[in-house]
Write a protein that holds these residues in place. Sequence first.
Motif, short mmCIF file in Angstrom:
data_model
loop_
_atom_site.label_atom_id
_atom_site.label_comp_id
_atom_site.label_asym_id
_atom_site.label_seq_id
_atom_site.Cartn_x
_atom_site.Cartn_y
_atom_site.Cartn_z
N VAL A 85 0.87 -1.17 0.00
CA VAL A 85 0.00 0.00 0.00
C VAL A 85 0.91 1.22 0.00
O VAL A 85 1.75 1.39 0.89
N ILE A 86 0.78 2.06 -1.02
CA ILE A 86 1.74 3.15 -1.23
C ILE A 86 1.07 4.52 -1.14
O ILE A 86 -0.11 4.69 -1.49
N VAL A 87 1.87 5.48 -0.64
CA VAL A 87 1.43 6.87 -0.56
C VAL A 87 2.59 7.74 -1.07
O VAL A 87 3.68 7.26 -1.34
N HIS A 88 2.33 9.03 -1.16
CA HIS A 88 3.37 9.98 -1.54
C HIS A 88 4.49 9.94 -0.50
O HIS A 88 4.22 9.80 0.71
N PRO A 89 5.76 10.05 -0.91
CA PRO A 89 6.86 9.97 0.06
C PRO A 89 6.80 11.03 1.16
O PRO A 89 7.37 10.86 2.24
N GLY A 90 6.09 12.13 0.93
CA GLY A 90 5.94 13.17 1.94
C GLY A 90 4.78 12.95 2.89
O GLY A 90 4.59 13.73 3.84
N ASN A 91 4.01 11.92 2.69
CA ASN A 91 2.87 11.63 3.56
C ASN A 91 3.39 11.09 4.90
O ASN A 91 4.15 10.14 4.93
N PRO A 92 2.97 11.68 6.04
CA PRO A 92 3.49 11.24 7.34
C PRO A 92 2.91 9.91 7.83
O PRO A 92 3.40 9.35 8.83
N LEU A 93 1.89 9.41 7.17
CA LEU A 93 1.24 8.17 7.61
C LEU A 93 2.24 7.01 7.60
O LEU A 93 3.00 6.84 6.64
N ARG A 94 2.26 6.21 8.66
CA ARG A 94 3.22 5.11 8.78
C ARG A 94 2.57 3.74 8.73
O ARG A 94 3.20 2.77 8.32
N GLU A 95 1.31 3.61 9.17
CA GLU A 95 0.67 2.30 9.20
C GLU A 95 -0.84 2.43 9.05
O GLU A 95 -1.42 3.47 9.36
N LEU A 96 -1.46 1.37 8.56
CA LEU A 96 -2.91 1.30 8.41
C LEU A 96 -3.36 -0.12 8.71
O LEU A 96 -2.65 -1.09 8.40
N SER A 97 -4.53 -0.26 9.29
CA SER A 97 -5.11 -1.59 9.47
C SER A 97 -5.88 -1.96 8.21
O SER A 97 -6.26 -1.09 7.41
N THR A 98 -6.12 -3.25 8.02
CA THR A 98 -6.91 -3.67 6.87
C THR A 98 -8.33 -3.12 6.95
O THR A 98 -8.95 -2.85 5.91
N ASP A 99 -8.84 -2.91 8.16
CA ASP A 99 -10.17 -2.31 8.32
C ASP A 99 -10.16 -0.86 7.84
O ASP A 99 -11.08 -0.43 7.13
N GLN A 100 -9.11 -0.12 8.18
CA GLN A 100 -9.00 1.26 7.69
C GLN A 100 -8.85 1.29 6.17
O GLN A 100 -9.45 2.13 5.49
N LEU A 101 -8.05 0.36 5.64
CA LEU A 101 -7.88 0.29 4.19
C LEU A 101 -9.21 0.07 3.48
O LEU A 101 -9.49 0.69 2.45
N ALA A 102 -10.01 -0.83 4.03
CA ALA A 102 -11.31 -1.11 3.42
C ALA A 102 -12.19 0.14 3.40
O ALA A 102 -12.87 0.43 2.40
N LYS A 103 -12.14 0.91 4.47
CA LYS A 103 -12.96 2.13 4.54
C LYS A 103 -12.41 3.21 3.60
O LYS A 103 -13.18 3.97 3.01
N VAL A 104 -11.09 3.26 3.46
CA VAL A 104 -10.49 4.25 2.54
C VAL A 104 -10.85 3.94 1.10
O VAL A 104 -11.34 4.80 0.35
N PHE A 105 -10.62 2.69 0.69
CA PHE A 105 -10.79 2.36 -0.73
C PHE A 105 -12.26 2.16 -1.12
O PHE A 105 -12.58 2.12 -2.30
N SER A 106 -13.14 2.05 -0.14
CA SER A 106 -14.57 2.01 -0.45
C SER A 106 -15.19 3.40 -0.45
O SER A 106 -16.34 3.58 -0.86
N GLY A 107 -14.43 4.38 0.02
CA GLY A 107 -14.93 5.75 0.06
C GLY A 107 -15.57 6.15 1.37
O GLY A 107 -16.05 7.28 1.52
N ASP A 108 -15.60 5.25 2.37
CA ASP A 108 -16.17 5.60 3.68
C ASP A 108 -15.30 6.63 4.40
O ASP A 108 -15.80 7.48 5.13
N ILE A 109 -13.99 6.52 4.25
CA ILE A 109 -13.06 7.53 4.75
C ILE A 109 -12.54 8.30 3.54
O ILE A 109 -11.94 7.71 2.64
N ARG A 110 -12.76 9.60 3.53
CA ARG A 110 -12.45 10.38 2.33
C ARG A 110 -11.42 11.48 2.55
O ARG A 110 -10.99 12.11 1.60
N ASP A 111 -11.05 11.71 3.81
CA ASP A 111 -10.12 12.79 4.10
C ASP A 111 -8.97 12.26 4.95
O ASP A 111 -9.18 11.46 5.87
N TRP A 112 -7.75 12.70 4.66
CA TRP A 112 -6.57 12.23 5.39
C TRP A 112 -6.64 12.59 6.87
O TRP A 112 -6.04 11.90 7.71
N GLU A 113 -7.38 13.63 7.21
CA GLU A 113 -7.51 14.03 8.61
C GLU A 113 -8.15 12.92 9.44
O GLU A 113 -7.87 12.78 10.63
#
Length: 442
Positions: A141-169
Amino acid sequence: MFVAFAALFSSLCSAASALPASPDGSPVLRIQGSNTIGAQLGPALVKGLLEQQGAQAITQHTGARPNETRIVGQLPTGQTVSIDIAAHGSTTGFSALNAGHADLAASSRPIKPGEASELTALGDLHSAEAEQVIAIDGVAVIVHPGNPLRELSTDQLAKVFSGDIRDWEQLGGPAGAIHLYARDQQSGTFDTFNELVLTKAGKALASAAKRFEASETLSDEVSQDRQGIGFIGLPYVHNAKAVAIIDGDSKPMLPSTSLIATEDYPLSRRLYFYLPPGTEQRWAKALVRFAQSPQGQSIVAQNGFVAQTVQAVKVRATPQMPAEYQNLARQAERLSVNFRFAQGSATLDNKARLDLKRVADYLKAHDKLDQKVTLVGFGDAKSDPARAQLLSRLRAMAVRRELMKRQVILRDVLGFGDEMPVATNDGDEGRIKNRRVEVWVE
């Protein structure tokens, strides 16, 4: 069963000598399927096979369509041979086999039951003869090299890629809309991510996601988009940044070579060649044999994937480990292979059958055959912890029986039940990952 498998491996090895050219000048081998394999690894393995055959003046040519390649070489006989590779996604490989347009399917995921059913006229593509694991990969799972995010759970990934989570905040990052990047619908990489992340959570990919056939293009786009996130095969991370993944109660894991080799990394996957059993296609047999050889596995590693070559790795003992496991970590090294079992079965899976030989060869070469090896079994959670521990030990005993046939005398066999999970136990994929046997060598 193992005698038959050894006979198969021997026949594949013998198939590599004196390979013929096509009398009418047509390609001697047609490979279709995975872009993950076909973009770089497939051509590299083909070139390696041609070199092994003594071919000279080997060249690679772009095909009529994007992601299509022809490799051409001249055999010692003076005859010219060509091999065609079309890398439009794993699904297309099985369709091409069915239509008679391919001799070998490359896939970055296991064949689906429906595909195997449609191809029954070619034989059992789930069999050890047909299903050949050529490399291990991790979906990063890749992000921009300047993104401070270090880890994600598979549950968070599912919400991100389904559109349930839409903002990095919402993930603890700076405010800004999340831009989704994904492989196309034909892709085995997408199938793997979809199964291990989205479907498991009852989600579907958001329609806003940008889709890509080519792995490199997707990676380049994410590395230039500060709000982007995507998923890709390990060799294609390039200038992007991979984040660590947590699955259930597992620790955060980056897609490192050691964690992918043992398939502990939550989004690890196998890369396959599917060869119709009983085929008379000698070039296809030879390529499978070459891919499984030490030389072929070296090419796998050179192309950024994880080879199945056995190595010993020192593991740091941590307080989270059971005390007996900590002692083992201090005294021994872990081999870079886990034995896993076919779904719903106590039978070792197709990869494990070849891994038995690899492990035995390693132990023989390092003088470790006599009481230097400890097997450690793990399992998925059961309502009765004692039953989970018993089953984990029985799995280790199953591996012990097979290693004993190869003159390996073990020091000990341990079972730790459902401790130290590497994946969630909520689905079949996670439970299969947790049902594993590790090999430790003093």
